[in-house]
Scaffold this motif. Structure first.
Motif, PDB file in Angstrom:
ATOM      1  N   ASN A   1       0.850  -1.185   0.000  1.00  0.00           N
ATOM      2  CA  ASN A   1       0.000   0.000   0.000  1.00  0.00           C
ATOM      3  C   ASN A   1       0.887   1.236   0.000  1.00  0.00           C
ATOM      4  N   PHE A   2       0.788   2.032  -1.056  1.00  0.00           N
ATOM      5  CA  PHE A   2       1.642   3.211  -1.226  1.00  0.00           C
ATOM      6  C   PHE A   2       1.492   4.200  -0.075  1.00  0.00           C
ATOM      7  N   GLU A   3       0.263   4.439   0.362  1.00  0.00           N
ATOM      8  CA  GLU A   3       0.038   5.379   1.462  1.00  0.00           C
ATOM      9  C   GLU A   3       0.704   4.894   2.746  1.00  0.00           C
ATOM     10  N   THR A   4       0.642   3.602   3.030  1.00  0.00           N
ATOM     11  CA  THR A   4       1.282   3.042   4.218  1.00  0.00           C
ATOM     12  C   THR A   4       2.789   3.206   4.157  1.00  0.00           C
ATOM     13  N   ILE A   5       3.375   2.970   2.996  1.00  0.00           N
ATOM     14  CA  ILE A   5       4.821   3.088   2.842  1.00  0.00           C
ATOM     15  C   ILE A   5       5.276   4.522   3.076  1.00  0.00           C
ATOM     16  N   ILE A   6       4.569   5.478   2.497  1.00  0.00           N
ATOM     17  CA  ILE A   6       4.952   6.880   2.650  1.00  0.00           C
ATOM     18  C   ILE A   6       4.681   7.378   4.064  1.00  0.00           C
ATOM     19  N   SER A   7       3.503   7.107   4.597  1.00  0.00           N
ATOM     20  CA  SER A   7       3.142   7.651   5.911  1.00  0.00           C
ATOM     21  C   SER A   7       3.949   7.028   7.041  1.00  0.00           C
ATOM     22  N   ASN A   8       4.414   5.799   6.873  1.00  0.00           N
ATOM     23  CA  ASN A   8       5.248   5.159   7.900  1.00  0.00           C
ATOM     24  C   ASN A   8       6.736   5.388   7.669  1.00  0.00           C
ATOM     25  N   ARG A   9       7.057   6.207   6.662  1.00  0.00           N
ATOM     26  CA  ARG A   9       8.446   6.583   6.356  1.00  0.00           C
ATOM     27  C   ARG A   9       9.327   5.349   6.125  1.00  0.00           C
ATOM     28  N   LEU A  10       8.831   4.441   5.285  1.00  0.00           N
ATOM     29  CA  LEU A  10       9.579   3.234   4.965  1.00  0.00           C
ATOM     30  C   LEU A  10      10.478   3.478   3.758  1.00  0.00           C
ATOM     31  N   THR A  11      11.522   2.694   3.626  1.00  0.00           N
ATOM     32  CA  THR A  11      12.466   2.823   2.523  1.00  0.00           C
ATOM     33  C   THR A  11      11.873   2.205   1.259  1.00  0.00           C
ATOM     34  N   PHE A  12      11.987   2.920   0.154  1.00  0.00           N
ATOM     35  CA  PHE A  12      11.512   2.389  -1.122  1.00  0.00           C
ATOM     36  C   PHE A  12      12.219   3.110  -2.264  1.00  0.00           C
ATOM     37  N   VAL A  13      12.165   2.505  -3.451  1.00  0.00           N
ATOM     38  CA  VAL A  13      12.723   3.112  -4.652  1.00  0.00           C
ATOM     39  C   VAL A  13      11.644   3.961  -5.290  1.00  0.00           C
TER      40      VAL A  13
ATOM     41  N   LYS B   1       9.621   5.252  -7.872  1.00  0.00           N
ATOM     42  CA  LYS B   1       9.243   4.919  -9.249  1.00  0.00           C
ATOM     43  C   LYS B   1       8.075   5.789  -9.694  1.00  0.00           C
ATOM     44  N   SER B   2       8.004   6.996  -9.135  1.00  0.00           N
ATOM     45  CA  SER B   2       6.861   7.870  -9.415  1.00  0.00           C
ATOM     46  C   SER B   2       6.843   8.381 -10.853  1.00  0.00           C
ATOM     47  N   MET B   3       7.946   8.334 -11.555  1.00  0.00           N
ATOM     48  CA  MET B   3       7.948   8.766 -12.952  1.00  0.00           C
ATOM     49  C   MET B   3       7.178   7.797 -13.845  1.00  0.00           C
ATOM     50  N   LEU B   4       6.774   6.667 -13.291  1.00  0.00           N
ATOM     51  CA  LEU B   4       5.895   5.743 -14.003  1.00  0.00           C
ATOM     52  C   LEU B   4       4.573   6.443 -14.348  1.00  0.00           C
ATOM     53  N   VAL B   5       4.144   7.363 -13.491  1.00  0.00           N
ATOM     54  CA  VAL B   5       2.926   8.131 -13.747  1.00  0.00           C
ATOM     55  C   VAL B   5       3.072   8.917 -15.047  1.00  0.00           C
ATOM     56  N   LYS B   6       4.229   9.550 -15.227  1.00  0.00           N
ATOM     57  CA  LYS B   6       4.487  10.321 -16.446  1.00  0.00           C
ATOM     58  C   LYS B   6       4.438   9.424 -17.684  1.00  0.00           C
ATOM     59  N   GLU B   7       4.997   8.228 -17.564  1.00  0.00           N
ATOM     60  CA  GLU B   7       4.978   7.296 -18.691  1.00  0.00           C
ATOM     61  C   GLU B   7       3.547   6.916 -19.067  1.00  0.00           C
ATOM     62  N   PHE B   8       2.685   6.719 -18.070  1.00  0.00           N
ATOM     63  CA  PHE B   8       1.286   6.389 -18.347  1.00  0.00           C
ATOM     64  C   PHE B   8       0.572   7.555 -19.000  1.00  0.00           C
TER      65      PHE B   8
ATOM     66  N   MET C   1       0.356   3.154  -6.105  1.00  0.00           N
ATOM     67  CA  MET C   1       0.808   4.531  -6.323  1.00  0.00           C
ATOM     68  C   MET C   1      -0.016   5.183  -7.438  1.00  0.00           C
ATOM     69  N   LEU C   2      -0.237   4.471  -8.531  1.00  0.00           N
ATOM     70  CA  LEU C   2      -1.049   5.000  -9.628  1.00  0.00           C
ATOM     71  C   LEU C   2      -2.479   5.276  -9.167  1.00  0.00           C
ATOM     72  N   ASN C   3      -3.002   4.402  -8.338  1.00  0.00           N
ATOM     73  CA  ASN C   3      -4.351   4.596  -7.812  1.00  0.00           C
ATOM     74  C   ASN C   3      -4.434   5.887  -7.001  1.00  0.00           C
ATOM     75  N   TYR C   4      -3.491   6.125  -6.109  1.00  0.00           N
ATOM     76  CA  TYR C   4      -3.508   7.345  -5.302  1.00  0.00           C
ATOM     77  C   TYR C   4      -3.278   8.591  -6.153  1.00  0.00           C
TER      78      TYR C   4
ATOM     79  N   ASN D   1      -5.589  17.003   0.155  1.00  0.00           N
ATOM     80  CA  ASN D   1      -4.365  17.321   0.891  1.00  0.00           C
ATOM     81  C   ASN D   1      -3.535  16.079   1.181  1.00  0.00           C
ATOM     82  N   ILE D   2      -4.192  14.972   1.499  1.00  0.00           N
ATOM     83  CA  ILE D   2      -3.481  13.720   1.759  1.00  0.00           C
ATOM     84  C   ILE D   2      -2.773  13.254   0.494  1.00  0.00           C
ATOM     85  N   SER D   3      -3.473  13.277  -0.639  1.00  0.00           N
ATOM     86  CA  SER D   3      -2.858  12.854  -1.907  1.00  0.00           C
ATOM     87  C   SER D   3      -1.677  13.744  -2.270  1.00  0.00           C
ATOM     88  N   ARG D   4      -1.822  15.025  -2.068  1.00  0.00           N
ATOM     89  CA  ARG D   4      -0.740  15.966  -2.377  1.00  0.00           C
ATOM     90  C   ARG D   4       0.483  15.694  -1.501  1.00  0.00           C
ATOM     91  N   LYS D   5       0.276  15.424  -0.219  1.00  0.00           N
ATOM     92  CA  LYS D   5       1.395  15.166   0.691  1.00  0.00           C
ATOM     93  C   LYS D   5       2.096  13.852   0.379  1.00  0.00           C
TER      94      LYS D   5
END
Length: 103
Positions: free
Chosen positions: A30-42, A44-51, A75-78, A90-94
């Motif tokens: 879950n993308f929101e869980t990863i970001i809000s819990n400050r977990l380490t990840f790569v 890959k947000s530029m995938l949105v641009k490719e879509f 991530m694409l869903n959010y 505001n949550i999506s923006r953060k």
């Protein structure tokens, strides 16, 4: 949820942004869980641009096991989800404010 104190340590390795957080996200997709819990990840947000720039009507994502397919879809869903309230907006923006796609 996400406070203004969220300042991840970001480094570029082999042309990929890595967001170093408090721990590693093992088994979490879950993308929101990863970001809000400050977990380490790569990042890959530029995938949105490719879509967005793709003219394909259907996209098939084939990657090996444990590559992050479910996390990317989350991530694409959010990113593309239409917020129904100012709080959701505001949550999506953060969620994306520290990622490469926001620049």
């Amino acid at each position: 949820m996400l406070g203004s104190e969220f300042k991840p340590y970001t480094d570029t390795r082999n042309n990929a942004n890595v967001i170093f957080g408090a721990s590693v996200a093992v088994g979490k997709d879950n993308f929101e869980t990863i970001i809000s819990n400050r977990l380490t990840f790569v990042d890959k947000s530029m995938l949105v641009k490719e879509f967005i720039e793709s003219s394909d009507s259907v996209s098939l994502i084939l990657r090996p096991r444990r590559f992050g397919k479910s996390t990317n879809l989350s991530m694409l869903n959010y990113f593309f989800k239409i917020p129904y309230s100012r709080e959701e907006n505001n949550i999506s923006r953060k969620l994306f404010e520290k990622l490469k796609i926001s620049s």
